[in-house]
Design a protein around this motif. Structure first.
Motif, PDB file in Angstrom:
ATOM      1  N   VAL A   1      86.127 -39.224  41.653  1.00 30.09           N
ATOM      2  CA  VAL A   1      86.178 -40.388  40.765  1.00 30.09           C
ATOM      3  C   VAL A   1      86.568 -39.909  39.376  1.00 30.09           C
ATOM      4  O   VAL A   1      85.918 -39.023  38.814  1.00 30.09           O
ATOM      5  CB  VAL A   1      84.830 -41.122  40.730  1.00 30.09           C
ATOM      6  N   LEU A   2      87.624 -40.482  38.841  1.00 30.65           N
ATOM      7  CA  LEU A   2      88.157 -40.080  37.554  1.00 30.65           C
ATOM      8  C   LEU A   2      88.074 -41.240  36.559  1.00 30.65           C
ATOM      9  O   LEU A   2      88.234 -42.401  36.938  1.00 30.65           O
ATOM     10  CB  LEU A   2      89.621 -39.645  37.675  1.00 30.65           C
ATOM     11  N   PHE A   3      87.840 -40.896  35.299  1.00 30.16           N
ATOM     12  CA  PHE A   3      87.906 -41.862  34.200  1.00 30.16           C
ATOM     13  C   PHE A   3      88.806 -41.294  33.108  1.00 30.16           C
ATOM     14  O   PHE A   3      88.798 -40.089  32.852  1.00 30.16           O
ATOM     15  CB  PHE A   3      86.525 -42.125  33.586  1.00 30.16           C
ATOM     16  N   VAL A   4      89.579 -42.160  32.463  1.00 31.54           N
ATOM     17  CA  VAL A   4      90.314 -41.791  31.258  1.00 31.54           C
ATOM     18  C   VAL A   4      90.073 -42.862  30.196  1.00 31.54           C
ATOM     19  O   VAL A   4      89.779 -44.015  30.513  1.00 31.54           O
ATOM     20  CB  VAL A   4      91.831 -41.626  31.513  1.00 31.54           C
ATOM     21  N   SER A   5      90.208 -42.453  28.941  1.00 35.70           N
ATOM     22  CA  SER A   5      90.028 -43.389  27.830  1.00 35.70           C
ATOM     23  C   SER A   5      91.296 -43.428  26.992  1.00 35.70           C
ATOM     24  O   SER A   5      92.018 -42.436  26.885  1.00 35.70           O
ATOM     25  CB  SER A   5      88.840 -42.972  26.956  1.00 35.70           C
ATOM     26  N   ALA A   6      91.565 -44.597  26.402  1.00 37.09           N
ATOM     27  CA  ALA A   6      92.794 -44.806  25.641  1.00 37.09           C
ATOM     28  C   ALA A   6      92.474 -45.419  24.285  1.00 37.09           C
ATOM     29  O   ALA A   6      91.546 -46.223  24.160  1.00 37.09           O
ATOM     30  CB  ALA A   6      93.744 -45.726  26.411  1.00 37.09           C
ATOM     31  N   PRO A   7      93.256 -45.081  23.258  1.00 39.53           N
ATOM     32  CA  PRO A   7      93.030 -45.670  21.940  1.00 39.53           C
ATOM     33  C   PRO A   7      93.412 -47.140  21.871  1.00 39.53           C
ATOM     34  O   PRO A   7      92.951 -47.860  21.005  1.00 39.53           O
ATOM     35  CB  PRO A   7      93.905 -44.823  21.025  1.00 39.53           C
ATOM     36  N   ASN A   8      94.297 -47.567  22.759  1.00 43.20           N
ATOM     37  CA  ASN A   8      94.577 -48.975  23.015  1.00 43.20           C
ATOM     38  C   ASN A   8      94.701 -49.109  24.525  1.00 43.20           C
ATOM     39  O   ASN A   8      95.567 -48.479  25.122  1.00 43.20           O
ATOM     40  CB  ASN A   8      95.879 -49.426  22.351  1.00 43.20           C
ATOM     41  N   GLY A   9      93.854 -49.925  25.135  1.00 49.57           N
ATOM     42  CA  GLY A   9      93.898 -50.046  26.583  1.00 49.57           C
ATOM     43  C   GLY A   9      92.589 -49.760  27.262  1.00 49.57           C
ATOM     44  O   GLY A   9      92.466 -49.923  28.476  1.00 49.57           O
ATOM     45  N   GLY A  10      91.562 -49.305  26.505  1.00 55.38           N
ATOM     46  CA  GLY A  10      90.213 -49.218  27.031  1.00 55.38           C
ATOM     47  C   GLY A  10      89.939 -48.030  27.928  1.00 55.38           C
ATOM     48  O   GLY A  10      90.443 -46.928  27.726  1.00 55.38           O
ATOM     49  N   VAL A  11      89.133 -48.274  28.974  1.00 56.04           N
ATOM     50  CA  VAL A  11      88.717 -47.264  29.939  1.00 56.04           C
ATOM     51  C   VAL A  11      89.289 -47.606  31.299  1.00 56.04           C
ATOM     52  O   VAL A  11      89.290 -48.776  31.707  1.00 56.04           O
ATOM     53  CB  VAL A  11      87.170 -47.181  30.019  1.00 56.04           C
ATOM     54  N   TRP A  12      89.768 -46.587  32.015  1.00 56.87           N
ATOM     55  CA  TRP A  12      90.342 -46.756  33.353  1.00 56.87           C
ATOM     56  C   TRP A  12      89.609 -45.866  34.342  1.00 56.87           C
ATOM     57  O   TRP A  12      89.216 -44.754  34.017  1.00 56.87           O
ATOM     58  CB  TRP A  12      91.833 -46.422  33.336  1.00 56.87           C
ATOM     59  N   LYS A  13      89.466 -46.370  35.570  1.00 55.13           N
ATOM     60  CA  LYS A  13      88.714 -45.669  36.608  1.00 55.13           C
ATOM     61  C   LYS A  13      89.558 -45.542  37.868  1.00 55.13           C
ATOM     62  O   LYS A  13      90.251 -46.480  38.269  1.00 55.13           O
ATOM     63  CB  LYS A  13      87.418 -46.434  36.920  1.00 55.13           C
ATOM     64  N   SER A  14      89.463 -44.367  38.508  1.00 54.92           N
ATOM     65  CA  SER A  14      90.087 -44.134  39.809  1.00 54.92           C
ATOM     66  C   SER A  14      89.029 -43.632  40.772  1.00 54.92           C
ATOM     67  O   SER A  14      88.240 -42.746  40.434  1.00 54.92           O
ATOM     68  CB  SER A  14      91.206 -43.090  39.691  1.00 54.92           C
ATOM     69  N   ILE A  15      88.992 -44.180  41.990  1.00 58.95           N
ATOM     70  CA  ILE A  15      88.028 -43.734  42.999  1.00 58.95           C
ATOM     71  C   ILE A  15      88.716 -42.935  44.100  1.00 58.95           C
ATOM     72  O   ILE A  15      88.096 -42.611  45.119  1.00 58.95           O
ATOM     73  CB  ILE A  15      87.254 -44.925  43.607  1.00 58.95           C
ATOM     74  N   ASP A  16      90.000 -42.591  43.887  1.00 53.24           N
ATOM     75  CA  ASP A  16      90.735 -41.837  44.902  1.00 53.24           C
ATOM     76  C   ASP A  16      91.494 -40.668  44.278  1.00 53.24           C
ATOM     77  O   ASP A  16      92.624 -40.384  44.634  1.00 53.24           O
ATOM     78  CB  ASP A  16      91.675 -42.752  45.679  1.00 53.24           C
TER      79      ASP A  16
ATOM     80  N   GLY B   1      92.839 -40.234  41.372  1.00 51.21           N
ATOM     81  CA  GLY B   1      93.993 -40.517  40.532  1.00 51.21           C
ATOM     82  C   GLY B   1      95.161 -41.174  41.220  1.00 51.21           C
ATOM     83  O   GLY B   1      96.204 -41.397  40.585  1.00 51.21           O
ATOM     84  N   ILE B   2      95.022 -41.530  42.499  1.00 49.61           N
ATOM     85  CA  ILE B   2      96.130 -42.212  43.188  1.00 49.61           C
ATOM     86  C   ILE B   2      96.288 -43.633  42.654  1.00 49.61           C
ATOM     87  O   ILE B   2      97.399 -44.094  42.383  1.00 49.61           O
ATOM     88  CB  ILE B   2      95.906 -42.232  44.709  1.00 49.61           C
ATOM     89  N   THR B   3      95.176 -44.344  42.500  1.00 54.24           N
ATOM     90  CA  THR B   3      95.201 -45.695  41.937  1.00 54.24           C
ATOM     91  C   THR B   3      94.163 -45.786  40.816  1.00 54.24           C
ATOM     92  O   THR B   3      93.171 -45.042  40.810  1.00 54.24           O
ATOM     93  CB  THR B   3      94.894 -46.766  43.002  1.00 54.24           C
ATOM     94  N   TRP B   4      94.392 -46.705  39.891  1.00 51.69           N
ATOM     95  CA  TRP B   4      93.520 -46.859  38.725  1.00 51.69           C
ATOM     96  C   TRP B   4      93.234 -48.339  38.477  1.00 51.69           C
ATOM     97  O   TRP B   4      94.067 -49.194  38.770  1.00 51.69           O
ATOM     98  CB  TRP B   4      94.188 -46.273  37.483  1.00 51.69           C
ATOM     99  N   GLU B   5      92.049 -48.613  37.888  1.00 51.79           N
ATOM    100  CA  GLU B   5      91.686 -49.976  37.495  1.00 51.79           C
ATOM    101  C   GLU B   5      91.111 -49.967  36.086  1.00 51.79           C
ATOM    102  O   GLU B   5      90.346 -49.067  35.723  1.00 51.79           O
ATOM    103  CB  GLU B   5      90.639 -50.571  38.448  1.00 51.79           C
ATOM    104  N   PRO B   6      91.461 -50.983  35.267  1.00 47.91           N
ATOM    105  CA  PRO B   6      90.897 -51.069  33.922  1.00 47.91           C
ATOM    106  C   PRO B   6      89.458 -51.581  33.968  1.00 47.91           C
ATOM    107  O   PRO B   6      89.114 -52.406  34.815  1.00 47.91           O
ATOM    108  CB  PRO B   6      91.809 -52.074  33.221  1.00 47.91           C
TER     109      PRO B   6
ATOM    110  N   VAL C   1      83.165 -34.662  48.008  1.00 49.10           N
ATOM    111  CA  VAL C   1      83.791 -34.121  49.210  1.00 49.10           C
ATOM    112  C   VAL C   1      84.087 -35.284  50.151  1.00 49.10           C
ATOM    113  O   VAL C   1      83.175 -36.045  50.485  1.00 49.10           O
ATOM    114  CB  VAL C   1      82.883 -33.075  49.885  1.00 49.10           C
ATOM    115  N   PRO C   2      85.356 -35.477  50.551  1.00 45.09           N
ATOM    116  CA  PRO C   2      86.531 -34.660  50.233  1.00 45.09           C
ATOM    117  C   PRO C   2      87.035 -34.906  48.812  1.00 45.09           C
ATOM    118  O   PRO C   2      86.703 -35.912  48.189  1.00 45.09           O
ATOM    119  CB  PRO C   2      87.553 -35.115  51.275  1.00 45.09           C
ATOM    120  N   GLU C   3      87.875 -33.988  48.346  1.00 47.51           N
ATOM    121  CA  GLU C   3      88.407 -34.067  46.991  1.00 47.51           C
ATOM    122  C   GLU C   3      89.190 -35.350  46.750  1.00 47.51           C
ATOM    123  O   GLU C   3      89.244 -35.848  45.611  1.00 47.51           O
ATOM    124  CB  GLU C   3      89.308 -32.851  46.738  1.00 47.51           C
TER     125      GLU C   3
END
Length: 852
Positions: free
Chosen positions: A154-169, A171-176, A148-150
């Protein structure tokens, strides 16, 4: 080179590999031969080549991408190496698959202190009128921590090429977060918590479980909210050729994962793992786990289903293995506890653990138009009677499978189409919030989709992975007018063209399917080419902006491989060379083609400067010094592997460089000074990793070479050893490298981390050159040149040699300059930006000139 086999052998291998073995699993099988498998499967797929069925087309694509992935890796005899051998040879993992602590720093060369910069696209390109517009690239899984607030989720996604990515906002911005092993796939990322204030331990399953291109190095963990990851006690040596599936994370210390033969469980945070189930087959690839409380169900690739009612401590068989590969999708309705499974024929079945006699029960009718592409994309989610089945598209039912509707449609055209637009090939789906709100990971990225009511067939769709830079590039082309103008071809996501649209420089969508080759006319950047698979080619004469399908659908010769190559003549932009069943030449922008009959067979690689033309084909290397009129053979540099790229000095085409395929230690790059008759090994300094492409920086006083590999870019100057180029480039495959000579930058197209560039100014590479002082420097005027007359004033008594070359390094003029004014006629040079390089002893002056 590629092997030819008699019919009897082909018939035998058809029986062995096609009837009893999945080609994706062939690299795991002792004695498997790449050339035999490719010949066999292509024979079987031949009847599908003229099909318009998306299912048939997808079958061909999936196989040809697999064949392309392996073609440079196998040895000369067709034996498969381990996919992770390069990472081990480079010291990134040890022989047991454990990540080495030092590699997390991503340090590169001390000599080349320049930093690589990602140059996009940073987000989904402008749809450009393309209703099935491409997106950023394939994702395998998604993890959300709420706050809170939404907006601070914190979001994470995984990729078969490209590793793991994290967003702390949210999904507005992402970092590998896994760039040091970016080319090692990630199948899943999970935590026992969904609370951003108490995230717990995050676990990662490595490899590419769905496509099975990359094997697993085991399970990783993070105790600092995904900032860093380390190996757990579950790792695999190179010889094990293992897969790991999606994860069940019960708490910070208790995790379950499937492997080829075992279900493994840890209760001590991954330090030790116990086999809690052993499959009858050692290639079962157990996975697709789903948990509801203490109950867990999973599938195997032989058609079996397993169930545990005690958090995975013991397992029972609820469906025995079948005779064919048939992994099921598995989910449950969290409210009712009932499990749902779907086989690859589309039939949904239910399993109620609370029933007096639990049993699998078929539900309704098989999903209409269901296409999981074997087991490449199988996803399932159920809530309050709404069943959503994910394959190529998402198809739903609100009446227990009685009637099915396409709800996420990759072939969406407009609002009259079924469902809403969703990129093809769904790998995972799950719940989001209250109501009918879900997420899905597909070959284009991460989406949120929401239904106002259970009967709605057109959900609202929000793309969430803008900024997740995992685009898989085959090819890149550059423009002379501005370093910002480029075009790239992507695996399964068409092409992106960077150009002016609506007054803004932006990436726009361009039609290709798999964008396998690219070119930009260096005299007119509005003329652009984008090639699709198997020789398809479009041209635009007015740019791709507002014209995603181009102006001309070019008819090309037959025989092109799936990923084919095309080159533009370095000084005559209307002349193209295409790699088809032979090397062909067009002198009218692709409108007609002439077979140059090199004898190389099906072409894999082309290099050209001026009238010199070098090719590599299935019959070996060939060269022509008269633009394809006559040809001579190039001797293979090594008896242990074949060439896969070649470049040469345009001022002296007897100086040739070549890379070879595979993992032959100490044999990566070779040099010839007699036109390819004899070779010297110049591989010193390179680890035993895959060499993809070598490029010579043309028109220099000293030899400068760049090498694209499976783990970034290396460079070499003069007699020095090879060393990594620059700082900050992810450890990922480099499929294409190009030099933009007008800005002195190297452009690298990666397979999994998008497009990058770096300055390659000679001084930054450690080359000893002295620039004359302003008073003593040559003066060019007028600039721009509008009347075809360029003057160069030499204010000293020293004579200079000069060369004028274009954006791609094509030499257009050369000669000598003496003291005073020197007149150079440039009326025969096309409009554009050029580089004038003038040398006198150790003094070097490099200046740009614009010719109009």
């Amino acid at each position: 080179m590629k092997k030819s086999y008699f019919f009897l052998l082909c018939f035998f291998t058809t029986v062995v590999f096609s009837q009893t073995t999945n080609y994706k699993n062939a690299p795991n099988k002792k004695g498997s031969n790449y050339f035999e498998i490719v010949n066999t499967v292509r024979q079987e797929l031949e009847p599908l080549k003229n099909s318009t069925s998306k299912t048939d087309i997808k079958k061909i694509k999936q196989f040809e991408r697999w064949a392309y992935y392996w073609k440079d890796r196998v040895d000369a005899n067709g034996n498969f190496p381990n996919e992770l051998l390069g990472y081990y040879n480079a010291g990134i993992i040890d022989r047991n698959g454990v990540i080495q602590p030092s590699v997390g720093q991503m340090s590169r060369s001390a000599q080349s202190s320049q930093s690589w910069v990602n140059v996009g696209p940073q987000g989904v390109p402008d749809a450009n009128g393309y209703s099935n517009y491409p997106q950023m690239g394939r994702l395998t899984n998604f993890l959300r921590f709420q706050k809170v607030p939404e907006t601070e989720n914190v979001l994470f996604v995984s990729a078969p090429n490209g590793g793991v990515w994290k967003s702390i906002d949210n999904g507005i911005t992402w970092e590998p977060k896994l760039d040091f092993i970016a080319g090692i796939g990630v199948t899943d990322i999970k935590s026992s918590s969904t609370d951003a204030n108490a995230p717990g331990t995050i676990y990662v399953s490595t490899g590419d479980y769905d496509a099975d291109h990359i094997k697993s190095i085991g399970v990783l963990k993070s105790t600092d909210f995904g900032e860093t990851f380390q190996s757990t006690g579950l790792t695999f040596s190179l010889s094990q050729q293992e897969t790991t599936s999606n994860l069940i994370v019960i708490n910070d210390n208790t995790v379950i994962v499937g492997t080829n033969q075992y279900i493994k469980k840890t209760t001590d945070g991954g330090a030790t793992w116990t086999n809690v189930y052993t499959h009858v087959y050692n290639d079962a690839q157990i996975g697709k786990f789903h948990r509801n409380g203490a109950n867990i169900m999973c599938a195997d690739s032989w058609g079996g289903l397993l169930f545990s009612s005690n958090y995975g401590n013991t397992w029972s068989i609820i469906k025995p293995v079948g005779i064919n590969y048939e992994r099921h999708a598995v989910t449950s309705d969290l409210a009712t506890g009932i499990f749902y499974v779907q086989n690859k024929a589309g039939q949904i079945s239910t399993y109620n653990p609370a029933a007096s006699v639990p049993a699998l029960t078929d539900l309704g009718n098989p999903t209409t138009n269901y296409n999981p592409q074997g087991t490449y994309n199988q996803a399932l989610v159920v809530k309050d009677g709404l069943i959503i089945s994910g394959g190529v598209d998402a198809i739903n039912s609100d009446n227990n499978g009685g009637v099915w509707y396409t709800t996420l449609n990759n072939a969406w055209e407009d609002n009259s189409s079924a469902g809403s637009y969703g990129h093809a090939d769904i790998h995972e789906m799950g719940y989001l919030d209250n109501g009918y709100s879900f997420w899905a990971c597909n070959d284009g990225g991460l989406i949120y989709f929401n239904y106002p009511t259970v009967s709605e067939e057109k959900p609202g769709v929000e793309y969430m992975s803008d900024g997740v830079l995992i685009t898989q590039l085959y090819s890149v082309a550059i423009s002379p007018q501005s370093e910002d103008h480029k075009i790239i071809g992507n695996q399964d996501n068409d092409g992106y063209s960077l150009e002016m649209k609506d007054g803004t420089l932006k990436w726009v969508s361009a039609l290709a399917g798999d964008g396998t080759c690219t070119a930009i006319d260096f005299t007119n950047p509005s003329i652009r080419y984008l090639g699709g698979q198997n020789g398809s080619l479009i041209r635009t004469d007015s740019g791709f902006a507002n014209n995603y399908a181009g102006d001309v659908d070019i008819t090309t010769p037959s025989g092109a491989p799936f990923v084919w190559t095309m080159k533009m003549n370095s000084t005559v932009s209307t002349t193209l060379y295409g790699g088809f069943g032979e090397i062909y030449k067009s002198t009218n922008k692709g409108d007609t083609w002439t077979n140059l009959n090199s004898g190389a067979g099906q072409i894999e690689f082309i290099e050209t400067f001026g009238n010199s033309l070098f090719v590599i084909g299935e019959n070996g290397g060939r060269k022509s010094l008269n633009d394809g009129v006559s040809w001579s053979a190039i001797v293979e540099p090594s008896v242990s592997a074949d060439m896969n790229s070649v470049t040469f000095n345009q001022s002296n085409p007897n100086i040739v460089y070549a890379t070879i395929k595979g993992y032959v230690d100490g044999s990566k790059v070779f040099k010839s000074t007699d036109g390819g008759l004899t070779w010297a090994n110049i591989s010193s300094g390179l680890p035993n990793i895959l060499a993809k492409q070598v490029v010579l920086k043309q028109n220099q006083s000293e030899e400068i070479l760049f090498l694209g590999t499976e783990l970034g870019v290396y460079y070499k100057t003069g007699a020095n050893d090879w060393q990594p180029l620059g700082q900050g480039l992810p450890n990922v495959i480099i499929n294409d490298i190009e030099i933009n000579y007008t800005v002195d930058k190297l452009i690298a197209g990666t397979y999994g981390r998008g497009l990058w560039e770096i300055s390659i100014n000679n001084n930054t590479l450690g080359i000893d050159e002295t620039s004359p002082t302003d008073d003593n420097a040559p003066k060019l005027y007028p600039n721009p040149v509008t009347d075809g007359l360029l003057y160069i004033n030499i204010p000293t008594e020293f004579d200079y040699d000069y060369v004028i070359y274009n954006v791609v390094g094509g030499l257009v003029k050369k000669g000598k300059l003496s003291s005073g004014d020197n007149l150079i006629k440039v009326n025969d040079i096309a409009s554009g930006i050029y580089v004038v390089r003038m040398t006198s002893g150790n003094y070097v002056s490099t200046q740009k000139v614009v010719i109009k």
